[in-house]
Scaffold this active site. Sequence first.
Site, mmCIF file in Angstrom:
data_model
loop_
_atom_site.group_PDB
_atom_site.id
_atom_site.type_symbol
_atom_site.label_atom_id
_atom_site.label_comp_id
_atom_site.label_asym_id
_atom_site.label_seq_id
_atom_site.Cartn_x
_atom_site.Cartn_y
_atom_site.Cartn_z
ATOM 1 N N GLY A 1 -8.147 -1.557 -8.115
ATOM 2 C CA GLY A 1 -7.281 -1.897 -9.237
ATOM 3 C C GLY A 1 -5.818 -1.552 -9.061
ATOM 4 N N ALA A 2 -5.443 -0.944 -7.939
ATOM 5 C CA ALA A 2 -4.046 -0.521 -7.762
ATOM 6 C C ALA A 2 -3.081 -1.699 -7.767
ATOM 7 C CB ALA A 2 -3.903 0.289 -6.478
ATOM 8 N N GLY A 3 -3.441 -2.784 -7.111
ATOM 9 C CA GLY A 3 -2.571 -3.967 -7.105
ATOM 10 C C GLY A 3 -2.437 -4.570 -8.484
ATOM 11 N N ASP A 4 -3.535 -4.592 -9.224
ATOM 12 C CA ASP A 4 -3.491 -5.104 -10.600
ATOM 13 C C ASP A 4 -2.630 -4.202 -11.481
ATOM 14 O OD1 ASP A 4 -5.231 -7.213 -9.959
ATOM 15 O OD2 ASP A 4 -6.984 -5.966 -10.344
ATOM 16 N N GLY B 1 0.829 -1.208 0.000
ATOM 17 C CA GLY B 1 0.000 0.000 0.000
ATOM 18 C C GLY B 1 0.859 1.252 0.000
ATOM 19 N N GLY C 1 4.682 1.128 -0.349
ATOM 20 C CA GLY C 1 5.352 0.713 -1.579
ATOM 21 C C GLY C 1 5.268 -0.778 -1.816
#
Length: 172
Positions: free
Chosen positions: A100-103, A73, A76
């Site tokens: 969608g940030a992890g993707d 998160g 970093g």
Amino acid sequence: AGARTVVDLDVSLADAVPALGSEEELLGVLRLADVIKPSLAALDGLVAPGAARARARALASLSGAKLIALTLGPAGALLLSEGEAIAVPAAQVRVVDTTGAGDAFLGGLLAGLHAGLDLESAAKLGNACGGACCEQIGAFPDQPERARARVLELYAALGGGALLLRPLDHES
């Protein structure tokens, strides 16, 4: 066939089992992966609680994956490859939505590795993609050219080097 296999591990063991199969089936999938991208929460139940580095090492030991790309998160990402750990800071952004940030991180990381970037630079590209994703509502940008420019801006701010990119294909 020589293809790199990737598992994006987004849910904890308690959420995955039995909804997605048995614990043994999940471990079997993880053992087939070259790259595993978990979040810290996804490691719950798989490896002991503790520091991110220790948890990444435990997952590498459990799975045999060549690369663990642990997303943290706002802290970093931590990448573990062949026993070497690399911490990469998050891009500094105004977070609107983390959908969608992890993707986006994983897509940037894999694109960077495919393009021949070293692991740290590929992780910076991944963090830039994840950061840019967090600046908008939803996982898909309304303005792809603007999103791409923002990724490049964030990548440069993280200390990323030159990238050779093809123009966006508007036909597909």
